[in-house]
Design a protein around this motif. Structure first.
Motif, mmCIF file in Angstrom:
data_model
loop_
_atom_site.group_PDB
_atom_site.id
_atom_site.type_symbol
_atom_site.label_atom_id
_atom_site.label_comp_id
_atom_site.label_asym_id
_atom_site.label_seq_id
_atom_site.Cartn_x
_atom_site.Cartn_y
_atom_site.Cartn_z
ATOM 1 N N LEU A 23 -35.053 117.080 -37.811
ATOM 2 C CA LEU A 23 -34.948 115.550 -37.937
ATOM 3 C C LEU A 23 -34.545 115.234 -36.500
ATOM 4 C CD1 LEU A 23 -33.448 115.036 -41.267
ATOM 5 C CD2 LEU A 23 -35.923 115.327 -40.933
ATOM 6 N N ASP A 24 -35.528 114.026 -36.340
ATOM 7 C CA ASP A 24 -35.090 113.305 -34.942
ATOM 8 C C ASP A 24 -34.069 112.393 -35.253
ATOM 9 O OD1 ASP A 24 -36.397 112.807 -32.149
ATOM 10 O OD2 ASP A 24 -35.794 110.888 -33.100
ATOM 11 N N ASP A 25 -33.168 112.628 -34.085
ATOM 12 C CA ASP A 25 -32.049 111.761 -34.282
ATOM 13 C C ASP A 25 -31.866 110.390 -33.427
ATOM 14 O OD1 ASP A 25 -31.520 112.957 -32.136
ATOM 15 O OD2 ASP A 25 -29.568 113.335 -32.444
ATOM 16 N N ASP A 26 -32.944 110.041 -32.807
ATOM 17 C CA ASP A 26 -33.033 109.190 -31.761
ATOM 18 C C ASP A 26 -33.191 107.650 -32.513
ATOM 19 O OD1 ASP A 26 -32.310 110.909 -29.819
ATOM 20 O OD2 ASP A 26 -34.478 111.576 -29.862
ATOM 21 N N HIS A 27 -33.505 107.494 -33.638
ATOM 22 C CA HIS A 27 -33.836 106.054 -34.187
ATOM 23 C C HIS A 27 -33.192 106.241 -35.630
ATOM 24 C CE1 HIS A 27 -37.207 107.997 -36.206
ATOM 25 N NE2 HIS A 27 -37.719 108.325 -35.162
ATOM 26 N N ALA A 28 -33.424 104.945 -36.219
ATOM 27 C CA ALA A 28 -32.576 104.762 -37.486
ATOM 28 C C ALA A 28 -33.159 105.221 -38.579
ATOM 29 C CB ALA A 28 -32.595 103.214 -37.817
ATOM 30 N N GLY A 29 -34.350 105.700 -38.858
ATOM 31 C CA GLY A 29 -35.097 106.695 -39.882
ATOM 32 C C GLY A 29 -35.840 105.762 -40.830
ATOM 33 N N ILE A 30 -36.484 106.581 -41.744
ATOM 34 C CA ILE A 30 -37.284 106.084 -42.805
ATOM 35 C C ILE A 30 -36.740 106.550 -44.154
ATOM 36 C CG2 ILE A 30 -39.560 105.986 -43.910
ATOM 37 C CD1 ILE A 30 -40.664 106.280 -41.011
ATOM 38 N N PHE A 31 -36.455 105.647 -45.349
ATOM 39 C CA PHE A 31 -35.918 106.101 -46.386
ATOM 40 C C PHE A 31 -36.687 105.962 -47.573
ATOM 41 C CE2 PHE A 31 -33.081 104.198 -43.389
ATOM 42 C CZ PHE A 31 -31.792 104.868 -43.419
ATOM 43 N N ALA A 32 -37.077 107.091 -48.556
ATOM 44 C CA ALA A 32 -37.724 107.165 -49.499
ATOM 45 C C ALA A 32 -37.367 108.277 -50.644
ATOM 46 C CB ALA A 32 -39.249 107.542 -49.140
ATOM 47 N N PHE A 33 -37.679 108.307 -51.721
ATOM 48 C CA PHE A 33 -37.467 109.169 -52.565
ATOM 49 C C PHE A 33 -38.335 110.679 -52.175
ATOM 50 C CE2 PHE A 33 -36.688 105.600 -55.216
ATOM 51 C CZ PHE A 33 -35.369 105.976 -55.770
ATOM 52 N N THR A 34 -37.867 111.677 -52.624
ATOM 53 C CA THR A 34 -38.538 112.900 -52.480
ATOM 54 C C THR A 34 -39.588 113.149 -53.310
ATOM 55 O OG1 THR A 34 -37.111 114.152 -53.891
ATOM 56 C CG2 THR A 34 -36.412 114.182 -51.621
ATOM 57 N N GLU A 35 -39.660 112.772 -54.373
ATOM 58 C CA GLU A 35 -40.927 112.861 -55.333
ATOM 59 C C GLU A 35 -40.988 111.601 -56.050
ATOM 60 O OE1 GLU A 35 -42.686 115.384 -55.548
ATOM 61 O OE2 GLU A 35 -41.244 116.938 -54.568
ATOM 62 N N GLU A 79 -29.069 113.805 -60.614
ATOM 63 C CA GLU A 79 -29.030 113.346 -59.175
ATOM 64 C C GLU A 79 -30.275 113.449 -58.517
ATOM 65 O OE1 GLU A 79 -26.513 116.215 -57.138
ATOM 66 O OE2 GLU A 79 -24.683 115.356 -58.331
ATOM 67 N N ILE A 80 -30.781 111.979 -58.002
ATOM 68 C CA ILE A 80 -31.939 111.771 -57.461
ATOM 69 C C ILE A 80 -31.528 111.546 -56.081
ATOM 70 C CG2 ILE A 80 -34.049 110.333 -57.372
ATOM 71 C CD1 ILE A 80 -33.458 109.427 -60.086
ATOM 72 N N HIS A 81 -32.278 112.543 -55.042
ATOM 73 C CA HIS A 81 -31.929 112.235 -53.658
ATOM 74 C C HIS A 81 -33.183 111.588 -53.122
ATOM 75 C CE1 HIS A 81 -29.696 116.030 -53.440
ATOM 76 N NE2 HIS A 81 -30.369 116.569 -54.722
ATOM 77 N N VAL A 82 -32.487 110.501 -52.168
ATOM 78 C CA VAL A 82 -32.916 109.770 -51.212
ATOM 79 C C VAL A 82 -32.837 110.158 -49.878
ATOM 80 C CG1 VAL A 82 -33.133 107.237 -50.264
ATOM 81 C CG2 VAL A 82 -32.301 107.487 -52.561
ATOM 82 N N MET A 83 -34.063 110.478 -49.220
ATOM 83 C CA MET A 83 -34.184 111.118 -47.860
ATOM 84 C C MET A 83 -34.128 110.364 -46.813
ATOM 85 S SD MET A 83 -33.805 114.375 -48.785
ATOM 86 C CE MET A 83 -34.049 115.073 -47.394
ATOM 87 N N ARG A 84 -33.766 110.567 -45.833
ATOM 88 C CA ARG A 84 -33.768 109.776 -44.585
ATOM 89 C C ARG A 84 -34.375 110.791 -43.254
ATOM 90 N NH1 ARG A 84 -28.280 107.796 -41.216
ATOM 91 N NH2 ARG A 84 -29.357 106.016 -39.828
#
Length: 964
Positions: A544-556, A569-574
């Motif tokens: 994962l690139d650590d040079d910007h804030a990121g995109i947030f979404a569910f895995t499925e 538990e539902i994971h929200v990924m960045r």
């Protein structure tokens, strides 16, 4: 304990009645001696001269074997004076030798006191033999239950069309009850009739047929009468299978009408071969006819219809099973689901009952865990399940002999069933010890930050780890390139004996360039001999690139979970960046699932700290222990936003993300890029847009809540195992000897399922009955267990032992009657029939109290009565008739007392059956057993009077007080 006091009272009553019979017999003998001086038309007691005793009534007595031998001995005895009563009494007291049991010598010059003592000893010995044959008969019944419980696997379609695999019994219940079950409960009577034929050199006797007729009268009148008043106040018991009852009732009466016809009408005094064989063939006819009635075949499918309106408004004809089973509990049929087998419907009903019981126990014991509730439910399912005649028969015998309540075995069985099912669903690591060696990555996917430096990769070995194993690994490029994004690596992993995992490290290269997330792979290859590579043998590493804030979404976009998961538990990924602190709101929304019933509503905010790549939304799922469930809910995430510059929200360098990266110039560039059309965006423009936190495509996910597959599988397996027959059998000789030597209280509280009653300890009566019956218990513990060959070995050994004990009972009963000057016909109808029927009495009482229907109390009585005649008398007379025909002779059977008893029983049986049906169709009663106090006591009194009247009239006819 109250139930166990009944045998004592019965024995005492029989002893008193014995003295009365003996006194009466002696008085009759003396009366005949006195009246002989005035009339020569009467013969001496128990010595019938056929040529002098035939009168206008065409009557002749049934002679005992002793009496016949005595006549031969007295023919030429000129020393006996006719006017000497003492000499006359001395002659009639000589008994003949039995088949197994030796005579009690001497047989001459015996005083009245000696005969009373001998009669009392024989009486006690008979009781002990009855106890023994009852115990071994229960082993016989257990083997029959094991045989008739054999199941086959079938595949049926459920209501939704899905296929289900289930186990159904091969034996039909009606066929089993009228064949093996009837044989088990009536084996002593049937074998006594056959053995007596052999013991008397294939000549007719009084003991076997008299026992069958006397047992039929006692069963029909006394057992049903006792069951009527044994029902708790305010409760009723109805016959469920009315058609089967009608068939067996008709055949039970017809059986005795047929006996009367072949004894007195068709060929008086002679049983021809065809008559005996036809009598025996009526047995399979009865079974087949009852099966046809139970299955609604042939003419029965056109009878007893009712009509209803289906869902589409069409009038259709439907079977009237619900009315037959229980008029008060008839259920309205609202839809037609298509043809389904009765086995599948019964299995579905059992599953619904399981879920209901589990829900009730969950409310009653909210602190108990699911496994405890499942065990308690399984115990209740076995307890509530339909029980055969064998169960109640064995239950009654165990109580009488101090072997305790079967409910204790039900508790043990429920625990073992649950343990076995859980072991099948959750195999332990020990189950894999014998499997081949397997090597694979665990886990098979890694997500690392670009600035992590290096990370560890884990490789595990499973199966046989006792040998030395090796495997090679190497990295492979994906979107990430070795040397630019990570340091490539290749090597060999060594697994010494006993070592089950190895680890190695991979280095990640960091840079300050905005770029998308990248990945590369690590694969395993070239394992050593006897080692297998299994999935995942290739690990995926996401950088994962650590040079910007990121995109947030569910895995499925969809998740399917079990309702037993508890907290889900539902994971929200960045991804595409992980720098800075970002806040993401979330909330749940009802779909078909309802908050508060299926799950607990959740709402809040996720805080992604600097370098955090994922956060978890926790949703409490409410378990309802549903067998079938399919509901869903939605989970949303809102627009991510930068964390405010506060003490709570800031990055690891204590500097605001906004102040570090978003100066006015950069923000102006981003705003300018946002105004461009997507077609005009350059690669640099797209990277600038990615530097701002935003949502991905999956901002909403659907959570589908289904029934627990483990719970569903547990229910299916436990319902399939909820079989009472498994409790009746034994699995080893060790278990049998343990049961034989253990004293257990016969506490009714366990049978009633009262959890608040303290466990009882064996009382004095339990120990007394245990030690009295200890000889029989230990002896019959040598009988093979029912788990051997499906119960067939136990079946053969048990019926052989029953035959031996029955032969001894026949000899003891004959000696008993001879010692007290009582005829065999009277001994059979009164004493032997009563002794063999006492266990059935207690079994019927238990069944009447605990069964929902009256089939085990009434239906088995009529069925058993028919089977006794057709199988017991039919088999014995067929053997004798064929034997005589092969020797050019005829098989002679004098009607005498047996013919009179058969005719009298037929008339009284019609009255009893009419009374039973009147109670069923009378609206104020509405059932065969129980009902209003006054009516049930009056009905029971009528049936008891019929039995007393039957016994008294038969005795008076046997002793020539009345003539027919």
């Amino acid at each position: 304990m109250q139930l166990l006091q009944k045998p004592i009272k019965s024995i005492a009553a029989c002893a008193l009645f014995l003295v009365f019979i003996y006194t009466t017999a002696q008085s009759l003998a003396q009366t005949k001696d006195v009246s002989r001086d005035y009339s020569q038309s009467y013969s001496r007691l128990n010595v019938t001269n056929i040529s002098q005793s035939r009168n206008s009534h065409s009557r002749r007595h049934l002679l005992q074997a002793a009496g016949e031998e005595q006549v031969e001995g007295e023919t030429d005895d000129e020393d006996v004076k006719p006017d000497d009563p003492g000499a006359d009494m001395e002659e009639v007291r000589t008994c003949s030798e039995g088949l197994v049991l030796p005579l009690w010598m001497p047989q001459k010059n015996i005083s009245i006191g000696d005969r009373l003592i001998r009669g009392f000893v024989y009486f006690l010995f008979l009781i002990y033999l009855f106890v023994g044959v009852s115990i071994i008969a229960d082993r016989f019944m257990a083997s029959i239950e094991a045989i008739t419980s054999i199941e086959r696997t079938v595949v049926v379609r459920g209501q939704n069309g899905e296929k289900q695999t289930m186990h159904v019994r091969i034996w039909n219940e009606t066929v089993a009850n009228l064949t093996l079950m009837a044989l088990g409960s009536s084996a002593p009577e049937i074998l006594l009739s056959v053995i007596e034929i052999y013991a008397k050199d294939f000549e007719s006797g009084d003991l076997g047929p008299g026992t069958i007729v006397g047992s039929a009268a006692y069963n029909l009148f006394m057992i049903i009468a006792v069951c009527m008043i044994w029902i708790p106040a305010g409760e009723v018991r109805r016959i469920r299978h009315l058609r089967v009852f009608i068939v067996t009732a008709v055949f039970s009466i017809f059986a005795y009408v047929w006996l009367w016809l072949i004894l007195s009408v068709i060929s008086p005094g002679i049983i021809e071969v065809w008559e005996a064989i036809v009598t025996l063939l009526f047995f399979p006819v009865t079974v087949i006819w009852a099966y046809i009635a139970e299955r609604r075949l042939l003419v029965y499918k056109y009878m007893d219809k009712n009509y209803r309106v289906n869902k589409r408004g069409t009038v259709v004809a439907g079977e009237h099973d619900q009315v037959e089973m229980d008029a008060e509990k008839a259920r309205t049929i609202v839809n037609f689901q298509g043809p389904r087998s009765s086995d599948a419907e019964a299995f579905d009903e059992a599953r619904r009952e399981y879920i209901t019981v589990l829900s009730e126990l969950r409310q009653k014991y909210p602190e108990a865990d699911l496994e405890q509730l499942e065990m308690m439910t399984q115990e209740q399912m076995i307890s509530r399940g339909s029980k055969s005649r064998a169960f109640y028969r064995i239950q009654a015998t165990r109580k009488m002999v101090g072997s305790g309540n079967l409910m204790r075995k039900i508790q043990e069985r429920a625990h073992s069933d649950l343990t076995e099912v859980k072991a099948q669903l959750h195999p332990t690591d020990d189950d894999y010890d014998d499997q081949p060696t397997r090597i694979y990555f665990e886990p098979g996917h890694y997500t690392v930050m670009e600035n992590c430096g290096e990370f560890e990769v884990r490789v595990v070995r499973r199966g046989d780890i006792s040998n030395y194993s090796t495997v090679e690994f190497e990295t492979q490029d994906g979107t990430a390139s070795a040397g630019t994004d990570y340091v490539g690596k290749r090597g060999v992993l060594n697994f010494p004996p006993g070592v089950d995992e190895q680890r190695f490290k991979i280095e990640v290269i960091d840079d300050d360039i905005f770029e998308e997330d990248e990945c590369f792979y690590i694969r395993l290859f070239n394992p050593s001999e006897s080692v297998f590579l299994t999935v995942p043998q290739i690990a995926t590493i996401m950088i994962l690139d650590d040079d910007h804030a990121g995109i947030f979404a569910f895995t499925e976009s969809n998740f399917e979970i079990s309702e037993s998961v508890g907290l889900y538990e539902i994971h929200v990924m960045r991804y595409s960046g992980a720098r800075g602190t970002v806040i993401v709101p979330y909330w749940t929304e009802d779909d078909t699932a309802v908050a508060g019933r299926d799950y607990e509503m959740a709402r809040g905010e996720l805080v992604f700290e600097n370098n955090d790549t994922q956060q978890i939304i926790t949703i409490p799922i409410l378990e309802q222990s549903s067998y079938e469930k399919d509901v869903s809910l939605k989970v949303h995430i809102g627009e991510p936003r930068l964390a405010p510059d506060s003490a709570h929200y800031h990055d690891t360098n204590k500097e605001s993300f906004f102040h570090r990266f978003f100066d006015d110039e950069l923000l102006a560039q981003i705003q300018e890029v946002e105004q461009k059309s997507p077609k005009d965006l350059t690669e640099l423009d797209r990277i600038l847009l990615l530097s701002k936190p935003r949502n991905g495509e999956l901002t909403t996910t659907h959570v589908r809540i289904r029934e627990s597959q483990e719970f569903k599988a547990t229910v299916d397996k436990l319902v399939a195992k909820a079989n009472v027959s498994a409790v009746l059998g034994t699995s080893s000789w060790r278990e049998q000897f343990k049961d034989a030597l253990t004293v257990v209280p016969a506490d009714e509280s366990e049978f009633d399922g009262d959890d608040d009653v303290e466990e009882e300890v064996p009382g004095c009566f339990n120990y007394i009955s245990h030690f009295i019956c200890l000889f029989w218990k230990v002896l019959f513990a040598f009988v093979p267990p029912t788990d051997i060959c499906g119960g067939y070995v136990t079946f053969v050994v048990s019926i052989f032992v029953i035959g031996v004990i029955t032969a001894v009972i026949g000899d003891a009963a004959s000696y008993f009657g001879c010692a007290l000057n009582i005829k065999d016909s009277v001994t059979a109808i009164l004493f032997v029939a009563l002794g063999t029927s006492i266990p059935d009495t207690f079994a019927s009482m238990i069944a009447a109290k605990h069964d929902e229907g009256a089939d085990n109390c009434i239906g088995n009585v009529t069925g058993s009565n028919a089977v006794n005649v057709f199988l017991g008398i039919g088999l014995a007379w067929s053997i004798a008739a064929i034997y005589h025909m092969s020797h050019g002779m005829t098989f002679n059977v004098e009607p005498g007392t047996i013919g009179f008893a058969v005719g009298l029983f037929c008339g009284e049986a019609l009255i009893a059956v009419a009374l039973i049906m009147f109670r069923r169709w009378k609206k104020s009663i509405g059932a065969e057993l129980g009902g209003p106090t006054f009516s049930k006591y009056v009905s029971a009194a009528i049936l008891m009077f019929l039995w007393v009247f039957y016994v008294v009239i038969c005795i008076l006819e046997a002793y020539d007080i009345i003539r027919v």
